[in-house]
Each structure stands twice: as C-alpha cells, then as structure tokens.
Design a protein around this motif. Structure first.
Motif, PDB file in Angstrom:
ATOM      1  N   VAL A  62       0.832  -1.206   0.000  1.00  0.00           N
ATOM      2  CA  VAL A  62       0.000   0.000   0.000  1.00  0.00           C
ATOM      3  C   VAL A  62       0.863   1.250   0.000  1.00  0.00           C
ATOM      4  O   VAL A  62       0.577   2.222  -0.720  1.00  0.00           O
ATOM      5  CB  VAL A  62      -0.973  -0.011   1.199  1.00  0.00           C
ATOM      6  CG1 VAL A  62      -1.638   1.332   1.385  1.00  0.00           C
ATOM      7  CG2 VAL A  62      -2.021  -1.097   1.015  1.00  0.00           C
ATOM      8  N   ALA A  63       1.939   1.247   0.770  1.00  0.00           N
ATOM      9  CA  ALA A  63       2.834   2.406   0.817  1.00  0.00           C
ATOM     10  C   ALA A  63       3.517   2.629  -0.528  1.00  0.00           C
ATOM     11  O   ALA A  63       3.643   3.766  -0.987  1.00  0.00           O
ATOM     12  CB  ALA A  63       3.871   2.224   1.924  1.00  0.00           C
ATOM     13  N   MET A  64       3.924   1.556  -1.174  1.00  0.00           N
ATOM     14  CA  MET A  64       4.553   1.689  -2.489  1.00  0.00           C
ATOM     15  C   MET A  64       3.563   2.205  -3.521  1.00  0.00           C
ATOM     16  O   MET A  64       3.891   3.076  -4.337  1.00  0.00           O
ATOM     17  CB  MET A  64       5.144   0.350  -2.927  1.00  0.00           C
ATOM     18  CG  MET A  64       6.382  -0.034  -2.160  1.00  0.00           C
ATOM     19  SD  MET A  64       7.023  -1.651  -2.581  1.00  0.00           S
ATOM     20  CE  MET A  64       7.363  -1.481  -4.304  1.00  0.00           C
ATOM     21  N   LEU A  65       2.344   1.692  -3.492  1.00  0.00           N
ATOM     22  CA  LEU A  65       1.314   2.170  -4.421  1.00  0.00           C
ATOM     23  C   LEU A  65       0.979   3.633  -4.165  1.00  0.00           C
ATOM     24  O   LEU A  65       0.805   4.417  -5.109  1.00  0.00           O
ATOM     25  CB  LEU A  65       0.052   1.309  -4.318  1.00  0.00           C
ATOM     26  CG  LEU A  65       0.148  -0.073  -4.944  1.00  0.00           C
ATOM     27  CD1 LEU A  65      -1.110  -0.875  -4.637  1.00  0.00           C
ATOM     28  CD2 LEU A  65       0.360   0.030  -6.436  1.00  0.00           C
ATOM     29  N   TRP A  66       0.875   4.003  -2.900  1.00  0.00           N
ATOM     30  CA  TRP A  66       0.566   5.390  -2.551  1.00  0.00           C
ATOM     31  C   TRP A  66       1.650   6.338  -3.066  1.00  0.00           C
ATOM     32  O   TRP A  66       1.359   7.359  -3.668  1.00  0.00           O
ATOM     33  CB  TRP A  66       0.406   5.540  -1.041  1.00  0.00           C
ATOM     34  CG  TRP A  66       0.417   6.967  -0.595  1.00  0.00           C
ATOM     35  CD1 TRP A  66       1.444   7.613   0.007  1.00  0.00           C
ATOM     36  CD2 TRP A  66      -0.614   7.926  -0.763  1.00  0.00           C
ATOM     37  NE1 TRP A  66       1.105   8.919   0.236  1.00  0.00           N
ATOM     38  CE2 TRP A  66      -0.168   9.139  -0.234  1.00  0.00           C
ATOM     39  CE3 TRP A  66      -1.889   7.878  -1.311  1.00  0.00           C
ATOM     40  CZ2 TRP A  66      -0.931  10.280  -0.233  1.00  0.00           C
ATOM     41  CZ3 TRP A  66      -2.652   9.017  -1.312  1.00  0.00           C
ATOM     42  CH2 TRP A  66      -2.184  10.204  -0.784  1.00  0.00           C
ATOM     43  N   ASN A  67       2.909   5.982  -2.847  1.00  0.00           N
ATOM     44  CA  ASN A  67       4.003   6.859  -3.260  1.00  0.00           C
ATOM     45  C   ASN A  67       4.125   6.945  -4.779  1.00  0.00           C
ATOM     46  O   ASN A  67       4.413   8.016  -5.310  1.00  0.00           O
ATOM     47  CB  ASN A  67       5.323   6.409  -2.628  1.00  0.00           C
ATOM     48  CG  ASN A  67       5.363   6.737  -1.155  1.00  0.00           C
ATOM     49  OD1 ASN A  67       4.870   7.770  -0.730  1.00  0.00           O
ATOM     50  ND2 ASN A  67       5.954   5.852  -0.378  1.00  0.00           N
ATOM     51  N   THR A  68       3.905   5.854  -5.478  1.00  0.00           N
ATOM     52  CA  THR A  68       3.974   5.913  -6.938  1.00  0.00           C
ATOM     53  C   THR A  68       2.826   6.720  -7.522  1.00  0.00           C
ATOM     54  O   THR A  68       3.043   7.521  -8.442  1.00  0.00           O
ATOM     55  CB  THR A  68       3.993   4.508  -7.560  1.00  0.00           C
ATOM     56  OG1 THR A  68       2.882   3.760  -7.074  1.00  0.00           O
ATOM     57  CG2 THR A  68       5.274   3.785  -7.254  1.00  0.00           C
ATOM     58  N   THR A  69       1.616   6.548  -6.996  1.00  0.00           N
ATOM     59  CA  THR A  69       0.502   7.346  -7.518  1.00  0.00           C
ATOM     60  C   THR A  69       0.673   8.819  -7.185  1.00  0.00           C
ATOM     61  O   THR A  69       0.359   9.679  -8.011  1.00  0.00           O
ATOM     62  CB  THR A  69      -0.847   6.841  -6.987  1.00  0.00           C
ATOM     63  OG1 THR A  69      -0.810   6.808  -5.556  1.00  0.00           O
ATOM     64  CG2 THR A  69      -1.185   5.477  -7.525  1.00  0.00           C
ATOM     65  N   LEU A  70       1.195   9.121  -5.994  1.00  0.00           N
ATOM     66  CA  LEU A  70       1.442  10.515  -5.638  1.00  0.00           C
ATOM     67  C   LEU A  70       2.486  11.125  -6.564  1.00  0.00           C
ATOM     68  O   LEU A  70       2.330  12.264  -7.019  1.00  0.00           O
ATOM     69  CB  LEU A  70       1.889  10.629  -4.180  1.00  0.00           C
ATOM     70  CG  LEU A  70       2.160  12.050  -3.690  1.00  0.00           C
ATOM     71  CD1 LEU A  70       0.869  12.847  -3.659  1.00  0.00           C
ATOM     72  CD2 LEU A  70       2.810  12.025  -2.330  1.00  0.00           C
ATOM     73  N   TYR A  71       3.525  10.370  -6.892  1.00  0.00           N
ATOM     74  CA  TYR A  71       4.563  10.872  -7.802  1.00  0.00           C
ATOM     75  C   TYR A  71       3.986  11.133  -9.194  1.00  0.00           C
ATOM     76  O   TYR A  71       4.277  12.162  -9.800  1.00  0.00           O
ATOM     77  CB  TYR A  71       5.716   9.885  -7.877  1.00  0.00           C
ATOM     78  CG  TYR A  71       6.789  10.307  -8.851  1.00  0.00           C
ATOM     79  CD1 TYR A  71       7.611  11.386  -8.564  1.00  0.00           C
ATOM     80  CD2 TYR A  71       6.969   9.647 -10.062  1.00  0.00           C
ATOM     81  CE1 TYR A  71       8.581  11.797  -9.446  1.00  0.00           C
ATOM     82  CE2 TYR A  71       7.930  10.053 -10.958  1.00  0.00           C
ATOM     83  CZ  TYR A  71       8.738  11.123 -10.647  1.00  0.00           C
ATOM     84  OH  TYR A  71       9.687  11.528 -11.537  1.00  0.00           O
ATOM     85  N   VAL A  72       3.156  10.228  -9.678  1.00  0.00           N
ATOM     86  CA  VAL A  72       2.551  10.417 -11.004  1.00  0.00           C
ATOM     87  C   VAL A  72       1.642  11.636 -11.015  1.00  0.00           C
ATOM     88  O   VAL A  72       1.689  12.463 -11.935  1.00  0.00           O
ATOM     89  CB  VAL A  72       1.791   9.138 -11.429  1.00  0.00           C
ATOM     90  CG1 VAL A  72       0.934   9.394 -12.657  1.00  0.00           C
ATOM     91  CG2 VAL A  72       2.764   8.007 -11.687  1.00  0.00           C
ATOM     92  N   VAL A  73       0.841  11.785  -9.976  1.00  0.00           N
ATOM     93  CA  VAL A  73      -0.079  12.934  -9.904  1.00  0.00           C
ATOM     94  C   VAL A  73       0.704  14.240  -9.802  1.00  0.00           C
ATOM     95  O   VAL A  73       0.371  15.232 -10.471  1.00  0.00           O
ATOM     96  CB  VAL A  73      -1.052  12.776  -8.709  1.00  0.00           C
ATOM     97  CG1 VAL A  73      -1.800  14.048  -8.419  1.00  0.00           C
ATOM     98  CG2 VAL A  73      -2.021  11.639  -8.979  1.00  0.00           C
ATOM     99  N   LEU A  74       1.754  14.263  -9.000  1.00  0.00           N
ATOM    100  CA  LEU A  74       2.544  15.487  -8.852  1.00  0.00           C
ATOM    101  C   LEU A  74       3.278  15.848 -10.141  1.00  0.00           C
ATOM    102  O   LEU A  74       3.381  17.025 -10.484  1.00  0.00           O
ATOM    103  CB  LEU A  74       3.531  15.352  -7.697  1.00  0.00           C
ATOM    104  CG  LEU A  74       2.926  15.333  -6.295  1.00  0.00           C
ATOM    105  CD1 LEU A  74       4.012  15.149  -5.255  1.00  0.00           C
ATOM    106  CD2 LEU A  74       2.127  16.577  -6.024  1.00  0.00           C
ATOM    107  N   THR A  75       3.788  14.865 -10.868  1.00  0.00           N
ATOM    108  CA  THR A  75       4.459  15.176 -12.130  1.00  0.00           C
ATOM    109  C   THR A  75       3.466  15.671 -13.171  1.00  0.00           C
ATOM    110  O   THR A  75       3.787  16.560 -13.959  1.00  0.00           O
ATOM    111  CB  THR A  75       5.227  13.965 -12.679  1.00  0.00           C
ATOM    112  OG1 THR A  75       4.345  12.852 -12.747  1.00  0.00           O
ATOM    113  CG2 THR A  75       6.437  13.652 -11.845  1.00  0.00           C
TER     114      THR A  75
END
Length: 94
Positions: A49-62
């Motif tokens: 869940v933490a890995m998914l959260w961080n990857t989706t946050l990175y995609v949204v921020l970019t």
C-alpha cells in the motif's frame, strides 16, 4: 571524459526528479511518513500500500507540474480599503 551541459533555463526553476522544489518536498514527506508506517507496522500489505501510494502521488505530482496548475483565490484583496473606523452599532448613517 564526461561533458556537462550548461543549465540555461535557470529562470524556469529548479527541478528534482521532474518536480519543483515544493512538490519534491511534499513527495519526500510522503516517503518518510510511509517509511515510518512500514517500520512500526511491518506487514506485506502495508508495504504494498505504501509503495502504491508513493507511486501514484509521484505520477499525480508530475502531471500537475507539467500542466502548471496553480491555486487561484478569487478574492485576494478586499474590495474597499479604508482608514475609517468600522461602526458596529450603525447609529449614524455616513
């Protein structure tokens, strides 16, 4: 021997991992918080869940950094600026 390019677009702002400094700081805070959660509640589900959260946050921020979305407030300044004392009791009409 390596050749380095001169960074000529300094006015566009510094970018780290494709993010401006403020969004990069938000990403790092999210990563640190997820690491703390993983350390104190160690399980495979929490790690995923933490890995998914961080990857989706990175995609949204970019995506938001590329579009240049900024927060606009409709009323930044008051409509009337006056030195007159505000009369809360309305005894006198001005």
């Amino acid at each position: 021997m390596k050749k380095y390019e001169v960074y000529k677009n300094i006015r566009k702002g510094a970018m780290i991992w494709g993010l401006p400094i403020s969004l990069f700081a938000m990403m790092m805070l999210s990563i640190l918080a997820s690491l703390l959660v993983i350390i104190f509640s160690f399980s495979l589900v929490v790690i995923i869940v933490a890995m998914l959260w961080n990857t989706t946050l990175y995609v949204v921020l970019t995506k938001t950094a590329l579009k240049g979305i900024s927060v606009n407030f409709n009323t930044v300044f008051p409509k009337i600026i006056s030195n007159k004392k505000e009369n809360l009791t309305h005894y006198v009409d001005y």
